[in-house]
Design a protein around this motif. Structure first.
Motif, PDB file in Angstrom:
ATOM      1  N   THR A  43      -2.331  -4.281 -19.696  1.00  0.00           N
ATOM      2  CA  THR A  43      -2.257  -4.596 -18.278  1.00  0.00           C
ATOM      3  C   THR A  43      -1.764  -3.384 -17.495  1.00  0.00           C
ATOM      4  O   THR A  43      -1.287  -2.404 -18.069  1.00  0.00           O
ATOM      5  CB  THR A  43      -1.295  -5.770 -18.018  1.00  0.00           C
ATOM      6  OG1 THR A  43       0.038  -5.350 -18.327  1.00  0.00           O
ATOM      7  CG2 THR A  43      -1.657  -6.989 -18.865  1.00  0.00           C
TER       8      THR A  43
ATOM      9  N   ARG B 298     -14.223 -11.127 -23.929  1.00  0.00           N
ATOM     10  CA  ARG B 298     -14.660 -11.068 -22.532  1.00  0.00           C
ATOM     11  C   ARG B 298     -15.989 -11.778 -22.348  1.00  0.00           C
ATOM     12  O   ARG B 298     -16.882 -11.697 -23.194  1.00  0.00           O
ATOM     13  CB  ARG B 298     -14.812  -9.611 -22.087  1.00  0.00           C
ATOM     14  CG  ARG B 298     -13.501  -8.846 -21.956  1.00  0.00           C
ATOM     15  CD  ARG B 298     -12.803  -9.144 -20.656  1.00  0.00           C
ATOM     16  NE  ARG B 298     -11.661  -8.259 -20.459  1.00  0.00           N
ATOM     17  CZ  ARG B 298     -11.228  -7.873 -19.268  1.00  0.00           C
ATOM     18  NH1 ARG B 298     -11.819  -8.287 -18.166  1.00  0.00           N
ATOM     19  NH2 ARG B 298     -10.178  -7.070 -19.156  1.00  0.00           N
TER      20      ARG B 298
ATOM     21  N   THR C 287     -12.028 -13.869 -19.132  1.00  0.00           N
ATOM     22  CA  THR C 287     -11.821 -14.354 -20.492  1.00  0.00           C
ATOM     23  C   THR C 287     -11.401 -15.808 -20.459  1.00  0.00           C
ATOM     24  O   THR C 287     -10.886 -16.305 -19.444  1.00  0.00           O
ATOM     25  CB  THR C 287     -10.759 -13.527 -21.240  1.00  0.00           C
ATOM     26  OG1 THR C 287     -10.744 -13.914 -22.624  1.00  0.00           O
ATOM     27  CG2 THR C 287      -9.361 -13.724 -20.656  1.00  0.00           C
TER      28      THR C 287
ATOM     29  N   ASP D  36     -10.799 -14.974 -14.606  1.00  0.00           N
ATOM     30  CA  ASP D  36      -9.849 -13.991 -14.085  1.00  0.00           C
ATOM     31  C   ASP D  36      -8.404 -14.481 -14.186  1.00  0.00           C
ATOM     32  O   ASP D  36      -7.473 -13.672 -14.198  1.00  0.00           O
ATOM     33  CB  ASP D  36     -10.151 -13.662 -12.618  1.00  0.00           C
ATOM     34  CG  ASP D  36     -11.430 -12.859 -12.453  1.00  0.00           C
ATOM     35  OD1 ASP D  36     -11.910 -12.278 -13.450  1.00  0.00           O
ATOM     36  OD2 ASP D  36     -11.955 -12.803 -11.327  1.00  0.00           O
TER      37      ASP D  36
ATOM     38  N   LEU E 285      -6.336 -13.230 -17.119  1.00  0.00           N
ATOM     39  CA  LEU E 285      -6.109 -11.788 -16.967  1.00  0.00           C
ATOM     40  C   LEU E 285      -5.038 -11.501 -15.920  1.00  0.00           C
ATOM     41  O   LEU E 285      -4.249 -10.565 -16.069  1.00  0.00           O
ATOM     42  CB  LEU E 285      -7.416 -11.088 -16.591  1.00  0.00           C
ATOM     43  CG  LEU E 285      -8.530 -11.184 -17.636  1.00  0.00           C
ATOM     44  CD1 LEU E 285      -9.810 -10.558 -17.099  1.00  0.00           C
ATOM     45  CD2 LEU E 285      -8.115 -10.512 -18.941  1.00  0.00           C
TER      46      LEU E 285
ATOM     47  N   ALA F 288      -1.708 -12.017 -17.760  1.00  0.00           N
ATOM     48  CA  ALA F 288      -1.634 -11.442 -19.110  1.00  0.00           C
ATOM     49  C   ALA F 288      -0.306 -10.764 -19.413  1.00  0.00           C
ATOM     50  O   ALA F 288       0.031 -10.570 -20.579  1.00  0.00           O
ATOM     51  CB  ALA F 288      -2.784 -10.463 -19.320  1.00  0.00           C
TER      52      ALA F 288
END
Length: 237
Positions: free
Chosen positions: A40, A50, A57, A90, A93, A96
């Motif tokens: 990140t 992905r 993801t 999204d 992510l 994350a």
């Protein structure tokens, strides 16, 4: 159209868990990119596959032992306001770098979710969970506990969900929550493919199986595309 299960060992290994996930997708979607180690902006390492169409993801595990899994919320999708949708993939992510399920709770509140179609977000860490965030397109709610399996289906939703829950109770002994889990995720219904945990329909199918293992020694992401011609294992110590 996905199914998640999880298991924690006895109290002596309270910081350990396993998380299993079948991803079901439309046959019109492209092949996913297999899990890869990523970092990140803040420097937190994580592993995630992905989606090749939208770039997000559905599942990730970070170096702090946090697992995030997102599933479509089909029932609410029919009632949610029209919106210019950003990929639900999204969401994991964006989170994350979270350190725990408590951190996920804090970070979810200020997110502008009106860009996203309805979803469920499961979060599980060595310290707690799983917790379930539900976004119905209008409001965000949180359940502090949820029991396996957690499953969704866009087709005959209630029938399919109940069948998979009943099958879980039949296949996974209550005295040992890990026994039978992988077999459960491989289960196919002999005549009606939509009912199976490993599902098959003319327009959609299970496209991958993942198993995340977290303990004091490692954080491991096992990934198997379906059909299982290959097995890729990535580790984060």
């Amino acid at each position: 159209m996905c199914t998640a299960t999880w298991w924690r060992p006895d109290a002596e290994l309270a910081n350990s868990y396993s998380f299993l996930f079948n991803r079901d997708e439309s046959k019109r979607r492209g092949l996913a990119e297999p899990p890869a180690k990523q970092v990140t902006v803040s420097g937190t390492r994580f592993i995630a596959p992905r989606d090749s169409d939208r770039g997000g993801t559905w599942l990730l595990a970070n170096e702090r032992g946090l697992t995030l899994a997102i599933l479509n919320h089909y029932a609410a999708s029919h009632q949610a306001p029209e919106m210019e949708a950003r990929s639900r993939g999204d969401i994991p992510l964006l989170l994350a770098d979270c350190a725990s399920t408590n951190d996920v709770d804090t970070r979810m509140e200020p997110l502008s979710l009106t860009e996203f179609r309805p979803f469920f977000l499961l979060s599980l860490s060595p310290e707690g969970g799983p917790r379930l965030h539900e976004w119905n397109g209008i409001e965000l709610t949180l359940k502090n506990s949820v029991s396996p399996p957690f499953t969704t289906s866009s087709f005959k939703s209630q029938q399919v969900i109940q069948y998979r829950i009943d099958q879980y109770r039949h296949m996974v002994p209550s005295t040992d929550g890990e026994t039978g889990l992988e077999e459960y995720h491989r289960f196919m219904h002999a005549s009606e493919g939509a009912l199976g945990v490993r599902m098959r329909r003319p327009d959609a199918q299970t496209v991958s199986f993942s198993r995340i293992t977290v303990n004091e020694e490692q954080i491991r992401f096992d990934y198997r595309p379906d059909p299982p011609e290959s097995l890729e294992i990535l580790e984060e110590s």
